[in-house]
Design a protein around this motif. Structure first.
Motif, PDB file in Angstrom:
ATOM      1  N   LEU A  79       0.820  -1.268  -0.521  1.00 15.88           N
ATOM      2  CA  LEU A  79       0.022  -0.178  -0.109  1.00 15.88           C
ATOM      3  C   LEU A  79       0.598   1.227   0.303  1.00 15.88           C
ATOM      4  O   LEU A  79       0.393   2.410  -1.001  1.00 15.88           O
ATOM      5  CB  LEU A  79      -1.013  -0.280   1.252  1.00 15.88           C
ATOM      6  N   ALA A  80       2.090   1.380   1.170  1.00 18.22           N
ATOM      7  CA  ALA A  80       3.401   2.583   1.100  1.00 18.22           C
ATOM      8  C   ALA A  80       3.288   2.761  -0.763  1.00 18.22           C
ATOM      9  O   ALA A  80       3.266   3.444  -1.325  1.00 18.22           O
ATOM     10  CB  ALA A  80       4.085   2.050   1.487  1.00 18.22           C
ATOM     11  N   GLU A  81       3.728   1.392  -1.508  1.00 18.90           N
ATOM     12  CA  GLU A  81       4.028   1.472  -2.834  1.00 18.90           C
ATOM     13  C   GLU A  81       3.752   1.889  -3.214  1.00 18.90           C
ATOM     14  O   GLU A  81       4.109   3.455  -4.255  1.00 18.90           O
ATOM     15  CB  GLU A  81       5.000   0.059  -2.963  1.00 18.90           C
ATOM     16  N   ARG A  82       2.110   1.937  -3.412  1.00 20.60           N
ATOM     17  CA  ARG A  82       1.038   1.705  -4.623  1.00 20.60           C
ATOM     18  C   ARG A  82       0.697   3.603  -4.704  1.00 20.60           C
ATOM     19  O   ARG A  82       1.292   4.595  -5.389  1.00 20.60           O
ATOM     20  CB  ARG A  82       0.265   1.687  -4.231  1.00 20.60           C
ATOM     21  N   GLU A  83       1.712   4.105  -2.696  1.00 20.18           N
ATOM     22  CA  GLU A  83       0.577   5.459  -2.397  1.00 20.18           C
ATOM     23  C   GLU A  83       2.240   6.189  -3.257  1.00 20.18           C
ATOM     24  O   GLU A  83       1.830   7.165  -3.772  1.00 20.18           O
ATOM     25  CB  GLU A  83       0.855   5.787  -1.132  1.00 20.18           C
ATOM     26  N   TYR A  84       3.339   5.624  -3.459  1.00 21.83           N
ATOM     27  CA  TYR A  84       4.253   6.951  -3.344  1.00 21.83           C
ATOM     28  C   TYR A  84       5.044   6.350  -4.825  1.00 21.83           C
ATOM     29  O   TYR A  84       4.872   7.145  -6.091  1.00 21.83           O
ATOM     30  CB  TYR A  84       5.973   6.085  -3.118  1.00 21.83           C
ATOM     31  N   MET A  85       3.549   5.123  -5.067  1.00 25.44           N
ATOM     32  CA  MET A  85       4.345   5.775  -7.458  1.00 25.44           C
ATOM     33  C   MET A  85       3.351   5.667  -7.610  1.00 25.44           C
ATOM     34  O   MET A  85       3.228   7.028  -8.466  1.00 25.44           O
ATOM     35  CB  MET A  85       4.088   3.838  -7.727  1.00 25.44           C
ATOM     36  N   ILE A  91       3.536  13.697 -10.321  1.00 22.46           N
ATOM     37  CA  ILE A  91       4.151  14.183 -10.699  1.00 22.46           C
ATOM     38  C   ILE A  91       5.251  14.453 -12.379  1.00 22.46           C
ATOM     39  O   ILE A  91       5.181  15.982 -12.464  1.00 22.46           O
ATOM     40  CB  ILE A  91       5.762  14.438  -9.546  1.00 22.46           C
ATOM     41  N   PHE A  92       5.598  13.615 -12.640  1.00 22.34           N
ATOM     42  CA  PHE A  92       5.792  12.956 -14.184  1.00 22.34           C
ATOM     43  C   PHE A  92       5.063  13.725 -14.721  1.00 22.34           C
ATOM     44  O   PHE A  92       5.457  14.172 -15.997  1.00 22.34           O
ATOM     45  CB  PHE A  92       6.608  12.178 -14.434  1.00 22.34           C
ATOM     46  N   ARG A  93       4.523  13.506 -14.835  1.00 22.38           N
ATOM     47  CA  ARG A  93       3.284  13.407 -16.243  1.00 22.38           C
ATOM     48  C   ARG A  93       2.849  14.811 -15.943  1.00 22.38           C
ATOM     49  O   ARG A  93       2.616  15.886 -16.547  1.00 22.38           O
ATOM     50  CB  ARG A  93       1.610  12.637 -15.647  1.00 22.38           C
ATOM     51  N   ASN A  94       2.909  15.513 -14.811  1.00 25.77           N
ATOM     52  CA  ASN A  94       2.412  16.849 -14.857  1.00 25.77           C
ATOM     53  C   ASN A  94       3.790  16.964 -15.563  1.00 25.77           C
ATOM     54  O   ASN A  94       3.581  18.867 -16.962  1.00 25.77           O
ATOM     55  CB  ASN A  94       2.355  17.275 -13.222  1.00 25.77           C
ATOM     56  N   ALA A 130       3.335   3.738 -15.100  1.00 26.16           N
ATOM     57  CA  ALA A 130       1.813   3.502 -15.086  1.00 26.16           C
ATOM     58  C   ALA A 130       1.035   1.651 -15.533  1.00 26.16           C
ATOM     59  O   ALA A 130       0.485   1.153 -14.237  1.00 26.16           O
ATOM     60  CB  ALA A 130       1.059   4.188 -16.116  1.00 26.16           C
ATOM     61  N   SER A 131       2.115   0.822 -16.078  1.00 18.57           N
ATOM     62  CA  SER A 131       1.614  -0.267 -16.371  1.00 18.57           C
ATOM     63  C   SER A 131       2.345  -1.353 -14.553  1.00 18.57           C
ATOM     64  O   SER A 131       1.664  -2.347 -14.316  1.00 18.57           O
ATOM     65  CB  SER A 131       2.411  -1.006 -17.652  1.00 18.57           C
TER      66      SER A 131
END
Length: 152
Positions: A79-85, A91-94, A130-131
């Motif tokens: 869950l923590a990994e998902r949140e940070y991903m 950030i990178f999409r923006n 994203a994948s």
């Protein structure tokens, strides 16, 4: 009960608590010699009961998430990994959106705006991220539906 069911119940309790908060606020004050639409004392009792039930589910869910291990990692870690991903991807999409906007010039004397990165390469990296995020979310959902909620 499966972990996913407990998560659904927890979500419903959170919604109920928000509703109770609004109902309490709406019944906090009335005009002199008027009655509130709902009894605030009863609403406070229901709120307290809902908070206790929500706390119970939160504790059980957290204990379950911390105890279930998949490929050497707990659900809590996943869950923590998902949140940070998600955060990194956002950030990178923006940044990619900004890097993709190259200004058009109306006159040859205007400053030409160019991207500071390879948009194509960054987009490829973001697609891969994203994948990986989708795969992680699928695994978390699978674990939620196959894991029994721990009982205290």
């Amino acid at each position: 009960m499966k972990l996913a069911e407990a998560l659904l119940i927890k979500g419903n309790l959170q919604n109920k608590l928000n509703d109770l908060r609004n109902r309490l606020e709406n019944n906090a004050l009335v005009a002199l010699d008027e009655n509130p639409a709902e009894d605030p004392i009863e609403l406070m009792k229901e709120t307290k009961s809902t908070i206790n039930e929500l706390k119970k589910y939160t504790i059980l869910i957290n204990l379950t998430n911390a105890s279930v291990i998949w490929e050497g990692r707990t659900i809590t870690e996943l869950l923590a990994e998902r949140e940070y991903m998600k955060n990194e991807l956002s950030i990178f999409r923006n940044f990619l959106d900004e890097a993709s906007r190259t200004g058009s010039r109306t006159r040859g004397t205007e400053i030409k705006i160019v991207s500071t990165v390879s948009v194509k390469e960054l987009q490829k990296n973001l697609d891969n991220m994203a994948s990986e995020l989708r795969k992680l979310e699928i695994k978390i959902q699978e674990l939620n539906w196959t894991t029994e909620l721990l009982e205290k």
